[in-house]
Design a protein around this motif. Structure first.
Motif, mmCIF file in Angstrom:
data_model
loop_
_atom_site.group_PDB
_atom_site.id
_atom_site.type_symbol
_atom_site.label_atom_id
_atom_site.label_comp_id
_atom_site.label_asym_id
_atom_site.label_seq_id
_atom_site.Cartn_x
_atom_site.Cartn_y
_atom_site.Cartn_z
ATOM 1 N N GLU A 121 8.475 3.161 -18.079
ATOM 2 C CA GLU A 121 9.822 3.514 -18.534
ATOM 3 C C GLU A 121 10.683 2.273 -18.744
ATOM 4 O OE1 GLU A 121 10.540 5.572 -14.988
ATOM 5 O OE2 GLU A 121 9.845 7.484 -15.741
ATOM 6 N N ALA A 122 11.518 2.342 -19.771
ATOM 7 C CA ALA A 122 12.417 1.232 -20.093
ATOM 8 C C ALA A 122 13.433 0.984 -18.975
ATOM 9 C CB ALA A 122 13.138 1.513 -21.397
ATOM 10 N N ALA A 123 13.835 2.042 -18.277
ATOM 11 C CA ALA A 123 14.886 1.919 -17.270
ATOM 12 C C ALA A 123 14.363 1.852 -15.833
ATOM 13 C CB ALA A 123 15.855 3.090 -17.400
ATOM 14 N N CYS A 124 13.055 1.655 -15.636
ATOM 15 C CA CYS A 124 12.548 1.627 -14.251
ATOM 16 C C CYS A 124 12.774 0.261 -13.610
ATOM 17 C CB CYS A 124 11.067 1.990 -14.209
ATOM 18 S SG CYS A 124 9.949 0.713 -14.793
ATOM 19 N N LEU A 125 12.736 0.257 -12.302
ATOM 20 C CA LEU A 125 12.877 -0.989 -11.559
ATOM 21 C C LEU A 125 11.716 -1.923 -11.861
ATOM 22 C CD1 LEU A 125 13.922 0.248 -8.001
ATOM 23 C CD2 LEU A 125 15.219 -1.313 -9.444
ATOM 24 N N GLY A 126 12.028 -3.177 -12.119
ATOM 25 C CA GLY A 126 10.997 -4.200 -12.251
ATOM 26 C C GLY A 126 10.632 -4.703 -10.875
ATOM 27 N N GLY A 127 9.496 -5.344 -10.772
ATOM 28 C CA GLY A 127 9.080 -5.909 -9.498
ATOM 29 C C GLY A 127 7.620 -5.649 -9.233
ATOM 30 N N ASP A 128 7.259 -5.670 -7.954
ATOM 31 C CA ASP A 128 5.866 -5.491 -7.554
ATOM 32 C C ASP A 128 5.565 -4.017 -7.277
ATOM 33 O OD1 ASP A 128 5.483 -8.218 -7.705
ATOM 34 O OD2 ASP A 128 5.694 -8.558 -5.555
ATOM 35 N N TYR A 129 4.427 -3.580 -7.819
ATOM 36 C CA TYR A 129 3.912 -2.231 -7.597
ATOM 37 C C TYR A 129 2.487 -2.370 -7.072
ATOM 38 C CZ TYR A 129 7.749 -0.141 -10.289
ATOM 39 O OH TYR A 129 8.982 0.281 -10.741
ATOM 40 N N LYS A 130 2.115 -1.520 -6.144
ATOM 41 C CA LYS A 130 0.770 -1.556 -5.586
ATOM 42 C C LYS A 130 -0.058 -0.411 -6.156
ATOM 43 C CE LYS A 130 0.153 -3.004 -1.588
ATOM 44 N NZ LYS A 130 0.208 -3.310 -0.192
ATOM 45 N N LEU A 131 -1.194 -0.774 -6.773
ATOM 46 C CA LEU A 131 -2.157 0.216 -7.235
ATOM 47 C C LEU A 131 -3.228 0.351 -6.165
ATOM 48 C CD1 LEU A 131 -2.746 -0.661 -10.990
ATOM 49 C CD2 LEU A 131 -1.823 1.462 -10.086
ATOM 50 N N LYS A 132 -3.520 1.576 -5.780
ATOM 51 C CA LYS A 132 -4.505 1.844 -4.735
ATOM 52 C C LYS A 132 -5.630 2.681 -5.337
ATOM 53 C CE LYS A 132 -4.800 3.825 -0.092
ATOM 54 N NZ LYS A 132 -4.065 4.567 0.926
ATOM 55 N N PHE A 133 -6.869 2.215 -5.155
ATOM 56 C CA PHE A 133 -8.058 2.890 -5.653
ATOM 57 C C PHE A 133 -8.834 3.441 -4.455
ATOM 58 C CE2 PHE A 133 -6.733 -0.148 -8.739
ATOM 59 C CZ PHE A 133 -7.064 0.363 -9.975
ATOM 60 N N ASP A 134 -8.792 4.764 -4.264
ATOM 61 C CA ASP A 134 -9.535 5.422 -3.186
ATOM 62 C C ASP A 134 -10.807 6.000 -3.797
ATOM 63 O OD1 ASP A 134 -7.814 5.041 -0.930
ATOM 64 O OD2 ASP A 134 -6.442 6.501 -1.821
ATOM 65 N N MET A 135 -11.954 5.389 -3.453
ATOM 66 C CA MET A 135 -13.231 5.764 -4.057
ATOM 67 C C MET A 135 -14.110 6.510 -3.068
ATOM 68 S SD MET A 135 -13.768 2.051 -5.808
ATOM 69 C CE MET A 135 -13.129 1.230 -4.350
ATOM 70 N N THR A 136 -14.905 7.453 -3.589
ATOM 71 C CA THR A 136 -15.830 8.249 -2.790
ATOM 72 C C THR A 136 -17.163 8.307 -3.521
ATOM 73 O OG1 THR A 136 -13.963 9.632 -2.122
ATOM 74 C CG2 THR A 136 -16.153 10.478 -1.641
ATOM 75 N N ASP A 137 -18.250 8.235 -2.753
ATOM 76 C CA ASP A 137 -19.568 8.419 -3.382
ATOM 77 C C ASP A 137 -20.077 9.831 -3.093
ATOM 78 O OD1 ASP A 137 -20.724 8.402 -0.818
ATOM 79 O OD2 ASP A 137 -21.629 6.432 -1.036
ATOM 80 N N ALA A 138 -21.246 10.157 -3.626
ATOM 81 C CA ALA A 138 -21.795 11.516 -3.513
ATOM 82 C C ALA A 138 -22.098 11.921 -2.072
ATOM 83 C CB ALA A 138 -23.055 11.639 -4.366
#
Length: 153
Positions: A121-138
């Motif tokens: 979004e054009a109006a969102c806060l700038g800065g640091d964002y954390k992406l979290k990848f929760d992975m599962t196997d079979a």
């Protein structure tokens, strides 16, 4: 006497071969999946009004099942505070997730042109964002990878 030694040696080699090779079973799967993420990365700044893409290679020693990606807001940039922009990007603010389901593969390259199905979004806060990848196997083994990205501009 030589015949007895020959038989003993042959039997010894046979037993050694059986125990050294083991069985065809690899044993229980106790290892969680992993991911190598090309994009997004921690060095680039992702601009507002653009998509946040994902290019990654997921691997598991036996079989991948799924990955759930979430995003959270970490810290503002000084310029975001000065401009009075008040809320984080909607997926971070609303706790949205992106789920990738895998089908019977040990390895899969994933390309998603726009994570969370929306542009930043054009109006969102700038800065640091954390992406979290929760992975599962079979087999239900899990692992997590987190990266911090920058949004601004």
């Amino acid at each position: 006497m030589i015949k007895k030694i020959t038989k003993t040696l042959a039997l010894s080699f046979l037993l050694l071969g059986v125990f050294a090779c083991g069985s065809d079973s690899e044993g229980p799967d106790t290892e969680g999946p992993s991911v190598d993420i090309t994009t997004p990365n921690e060095t680039d700044t992702y601009k507002r009004r653009t998509a946040l893409p994902l290019n990654a290679k997921f691997t598991d020693n036996k079989e991948l099942a799924k990955c759930v990606i979430s995003i959270s807001y970490v810290t503002p940039t000084t310029s975001a505070q000065l401009k009075g922009i008040g809320t984080p990007w909607a997926p971070a603010e609303n706790g949205e997730t992106e789920t990738i389901n895998f089908t019977e593969k040990k390895e899969q390259i994933v390309t998603i042109p726009m994570l969370f199905d929306q542009e930043i979004e054009a109006a969102c806060l700038g800065g640091d964002y954390k992406l979290k990848f929760d992975m599962t196997d079979a087999e239900g083994n899990t692992s997590t990878k987190e990266i911090t990205i920058k949004i601004g501009g």
